[in-house]
Write an enzyme that holds these catalytic residues in place. Structure first.
Site, short mmCIF file in Angstrom:
data_model
loop_
_atom_site.label_atom_id
_atom_site.label_comp_id
_atom_site.label_asym_id
_atom_site.label_seq_id
_atom_site.Cartn_x
_atom_site.Cartn_y
_atom_site.Cartn_z
N ARG A 125 -9.77 12.23 -0.23
CA ARG A 125 -9.76 10.83 -0.38
C ARG A 125 -9.27 10.18 1.00
O ARG A 125 -9.62 8.93 1.29
CB ARG A 125 -8.73 10.63 -1.35
CG ARG A 125 -9.14 10.81 -2.62
CD ARG A 125 -7.99 10.21 -3.68
NE ARG A 125 -7.66 8.87 -3.26
CZ ARG A 125 -6.67 8.10 -3.75
NH1 ARG A 125 -5.78 8.96 -4.52
NH2 ARG A 125 -6.41 7.11 -3.60
N ARG A 155 5.06 3.16 -7.62
CA ARG A 155 4.23 2.24 -6.87
C ARG A 155 4.05 0.71 -7.71
O ARG A 155 3.23 0.45 -8.19
CB ARG A 155 2.64 2.82 -7.01
CG ARG A 155 2.86 4.14 -6.31
CD ARG A 155 3.28 4.38 -4.86
NE ARG A 155 2.21 3.84 -3.97
CZ ARG A 155 1.31 4.41 -3.64
NH1 ARG A 155 0.83 5.54 -3.80
NH2 ARG A 155 0.66 3.77 -2.52
N PRO A 156 5.28 0.10 -8.05
CA PRO A 156 4.93 -1.11 -8.63
C PRO A 156 4.09 -2.19 -7.82
O PRO A 156 4.13 -2.06 -6.46
CB PRO A 156 6.28 -1.65 -8.85
CG PRO A 156 7.45 -1.03 -7.74
CD PRO A 156 6.58 0.32 -7.38
N CYS A 200 1.43 7.13 -9.21
CA CYS A 200 0.96 8.32 -8.83
C CYS A 200 1.83 8.99 -8.82
O CYS A 200 3.22 9.07 -8.82
CB CYS A 200 -0.08 7.94 -7.79
SG CYS A 200 0.78 7.66 -6.25
N LYS A 212 -8.34 4.93 7.19
CA LYS A 212 -8.33 4.51 5.81
C LYS A 212 -7.77 3.39 5.24
O LYS A 212 -8.16 2.56 4.76
CB LYS A 212 -8.04 5.77 4.78
CG LYS A 212 -8.02 5.33 3.43
CD LYS A 212 -7.46 6.63 2.62
CE LYS A 212 -6.03 6.90 2.67
NZ LYS A 212 -5.18 5.99 1.60
N ASN A 213 -6.45 3.27 5.80
CA ASN A 213 -5.48 2.28 5.35
C ASN A 213 -5.54 1.13 6.10
O ASN A 213 -4.89 0.03 5.71
CB ASN A 213 -4.03 2.76 5.35
CG ASN A 213 -3.99 3.80 4.53
OD1 ASN A 213 -4.68 4.06 3.52
ND2 ASN A 213 -2.40 4.49 4.44
N ARG A 224 -5.63 3.16 -6.32
CA ARG A 224 -4.64 2.34 -6.59
C ARG A 224 -4.80 1.27 -5.63
O ARG A 224 -4.58 -0.15 -5.98
CB ARG A 224 -3.24 2.67 -6.43
CG ARG A 224 -2.95 3.78 -7.33
CD ARG A 224 -1.36 3.88 -6.95
NE ARG A 224 -0.50 2.90 -7.47
CZ ARG A 224 0.06 1.92 -6.87
NH1 ARG A 224 -0.72 2.01 -5.38
NH2 ARG A 224 0.52 0.83 -7.02
N ASP A 267 3.58 8.61 5.52
CA ASP A 267 2.26 9.34 5.51
C ASP A 267 2.22 10.60 6.55
O ASP A 267 1.50 11.37 6.43
CB ASP A 267 1.37 8.41 5.87
CG ASP A 267 0.93 7.33 4.76
OD1 ASP A 267 0.47 6.56 4.87
OD2 ASP A 267 1.67 7.66 3.75
C1 EPZ Z 1 0.34 1.77 1.79
O1 EPZ Z 1 0.74 1.93 0.51
C2 EPZ Z 1 -0.59 2.86 2.07
N1 EPZ Z 1 -1.48 3.09 1.44
C3 EPZ Z 1 0.26 4.22 1.69
O2 EPZ Z 1 -0.63 5.34 2.07
C4 EPZ Z 1 1.64 4.41 2.48
O3 EPZ Z 1 2.16 5.47 2.18
C5 EPZ Z 1 2.52 3.06 2.20
O4 EPZ Z 1 1.61 1.89 2.46
C6 EPZ Z 1 3.69 2.94 3.15
O5 EPZ Z 1 3.57 2.91 4.51
C7 EPZ Z 1 -2.69 2.15 1.59
O6 EPZ Z 1 -2.57 1.40 2.73
C8 EPZ Z 1 -4.15 1.98 1.05
P1 EPZ Z 1 3.93 -0.10 -0.01
P2 EPZ Z 1 1.52 0.52 -0.41
O7 EPZ Z 1 3.74 -1.31 -1.02
O8 EPZ Z 1 0.92 -0.45 0.16
C9 EPZ Z 1 7.63 -0.68 -2.85
C10 EPZ Z 1 -1.81 7.35 2.08
O9 EPZ Z 1 -1.06 8.57 1.83
N2 EPZ Z 1 7.12 -1.76 -3.59
O10 EPZ Z 1 4.32 -0.43 1.38
O11 EPZ Z 1 1.10 0.72 -1.90
C11 EPZ Z 1 7.04 0.85 -3.27
O12 EPZ Z 1 7.42 1.46 -4.53
C12 EPZ Z 1 -0.90 6.23 1.27
O13 EPZ Z 1 -2.64 6.94 2.77
C13 EPZ Z 1 7.64 -2.41 -4.50
O14 EPZ Z 1 8.66 -2.19 -4.84
O15 EPZ Z 1 2.93 0.88 -0.32
C14 EPZ Z 1 7.49 1.48 -1.88
O16 EPZ Z 1 8.96 2.13 -2.44
C15 EPZ Z 1 0.06 6.84 0.41
N3 EPZ Z 1 6.72 -3.65 -5.09
C16 EPZ Z 1 7.52 0.67 -0.95
O17 EPZ Z 1 7.56 -0.87 -1.57
C17 EPZ Z 1 5.77 -3.78 -4.60
O18 EPZ Z 1 5.23 -4.98 -5.19
C18 EPZ Z 1 6.57 0.77 0.16
O19 EPZ Z 1 5.15 0.50 -0.72
C19 EPZ Z 1 4.86 -3.22 -3.65
C20 EPZ Z 1 5.51 -1.96 -3.06
#
Ligand code: EPZ
Length: 427
Positions: free
Chosen positions: A400, A122-123, A117, A22-23, A93, A308
């Protein structure tokens, strides 16, 4: 809301084919917007998030059609719409991943600002700041991210990410693919899904190097040609079925997968006492008759233990011998499943981002409620191990991210069925 009815206590035994990731699929579907020629994306999992992505591509003017149950043809050649509407972004998202492609291709984009969420705020600040460094002008108006590129085309930039972000790395990689000049992304995410996206973009004519390391270098090109691409296997679905084998003290072979993408997970499973054997595209875990030990672990960006998989291994720890500490370092609210597991007789104490799990001899079935995709997976794993019946509510969270989960688990000998109920609430 559909429910899953699970009668646990029997060891799983059998073989299960893993679906596409999915990711990896979600950013690759967004990348289709960059291509002027049609693309065919294969090995797509049959998930609600994929359906939502297709709806979004069509809302943006792309023409989509299924060549087979898992292969989608996308023609974005004449796609000229640039608004990702609230009703689609609120469902998923990851819709934010069209922002980079739309700006790169059309110089304009309006994407509903993705809310938080269950697992955290999730900024998207890193997405927006990187795009501004590439020449985008971004304002937030009426709950929408409204972005333009006054120069007409994004330009390369040297971007240092102060937090490792999978989504921001993906968005900026896609934006840079068509930008003028070279973009360097420092402190880039290294996840296998990032590598899959880079391989896909390169197959369609982009020039991305360094994927899998913490420094990406992208030389912008005038256009992407299009072509075919096959999505990588889902390493989290793989780990989920292996964790289910552990919790039930069974034996499961996952096929059509890639053992090199979840080494940190396999190491922890072996540390717990499971026997793990691997082949080129399969992994077998055997925990029949074994006493498993609860294992400490800390989630962190790849190649460390993935967030995850945290809920799934927490459920295994709840059934193991001894105690273990779990540190969730990625998201601020991703230990919620602990309370539901405690309703099944688990002994889990949560303090901030840390959970102390004391294994118990036997979990007991109970009515439980899913809060997010991976928390739900942890509850299903616990239910498979528990004595008696468990009813897992709000199963749309699971749908999902897991394709036909009850069918795949039935194929492993689980006693599980789905009860259709009224439409899900808009929570
Ligand atoms: C991806 O989410 C995955 N989703 C998530 O999987 C996964 O848990 C996550 O990466 C971490 O590996 C998809 O790929 C669709 P991040 P993403 O940006 O990209 C902070 C699942 O269950 N951050 O790596 O949203 C954020 O708050 C889902 O399949 C900022 O501060 O995760 C978090 O603490 C859930 N500013 C950290 O970075 C930003 O602009 C990691 O988030 C973006 C992120």
């Amino acid at each position: 809301m559909d429910q899953l009815i699970i009668r646990g206590g029997a060891p799983l035994d059998g073989e299960v084919a893993i679906s596409g990731a999915k990711n990896a699929a979600l950013p690759i579907l967004a990348a289709a917007l960059l291509a002027e020629q049609p693309v065919v994306i294969d090995n797509l999992p049959a998930l609600n998030d994929i359906t939502t992505s297709v709806d979004l591509l069509e809302a943006l003017g792309a023409h989509c059609g299924w060549d087979s149950s898992h292969a989608l043809r996308v023609d974005a050649g004449r796609a000229d719409k640039v608004v990702a509407p609230y009703e689609l972004v609120v469902k998923m998202r990851a819709s934010i991943l069209v922002l980079g492609p739309l700006l790169a291709r059309h110089g304009r984009a309006e994407v509903s600002f993705p809310g938080g969420c269950a697992i955290g705020s999730r900024p998207v600040d890193l997405h927006l700041r990187g795009l501004e460094m590439m020449g985008a002008v971004i304002e937030i108006d009426g709950g929408y991210i409204k972005a333009t590129v006054p120069a007409g085309r994004l330009h390369g930039s040297h971007i240092l990410m102060d937090v490792v972000s999978v989504g921001a790395t993906e968005n900026l990689m896609m934006a840079a693919a068509l930008a003028s000049g070279q973009t360097v992304i420092e402190n880039a995410a290294r996840e296998p899904e990032i590598v899959d996206l880079a391989n896909c973009l390169n197959a369609w004519g982009a020039k991305v190097s360094g994927a899998g390391s913490n420094q990406l270098v992208i030389d912008g090109v005038a256009a992407l040609t299009g072509g075919r691409y096959t999505v990588m296997p889902d390493r989290i679905e793989t780990g989920t079925f292996l964790a289910a084998a552990m919790a039930t003290r069974g034996r499961v072979r996952t096929t059509h997968t890639d053992p090199t993408t979840l080494e940190a997970v396999l190491i922890k499973m072996q540390e717990a006492g499971a026997e793990v054997t691997i082949g080129a595209d399969w992994i077998e875990l055997d925990s029949r008759g074994r006493e498993l030990r609860a294992v400490d672990f800390r989630t962190a960006p790849y190649p460390a233990f993935p967030t995850d998989m945290q809920s799934q291994l927490m459920a295994v720890n709840a059934t193991a011998t001894g105690s273990a500490m779990i540190h969730e370092t990625i998201f601020e609210n991703r230990l919620m499943q602990a309370q539901e597991l405690n309703r099944m007789g688990a002994k889990i104490t949560v303090e901030g981002h840390t959970a102390l799990v004391k294994g118990v001899a036997q979990l007991r079935g109970a009515p439980v409620r899913a809060s997010d995709l991976r928390a739900s997976a942890g509850l299903v794993i616990a239910a498979l191990a528990a004595s008696g019946e468990t009813v897992v509510d709000r199963v749309y969270h699971i749908d999902r991210g897991y394709e036909r989960i009850e069918e795949k688990l039935q194929g492993l000998g689980a006693t599980i069925s789905r009860r259709h109920t009224a439409a899900p609430p808009t929570d």
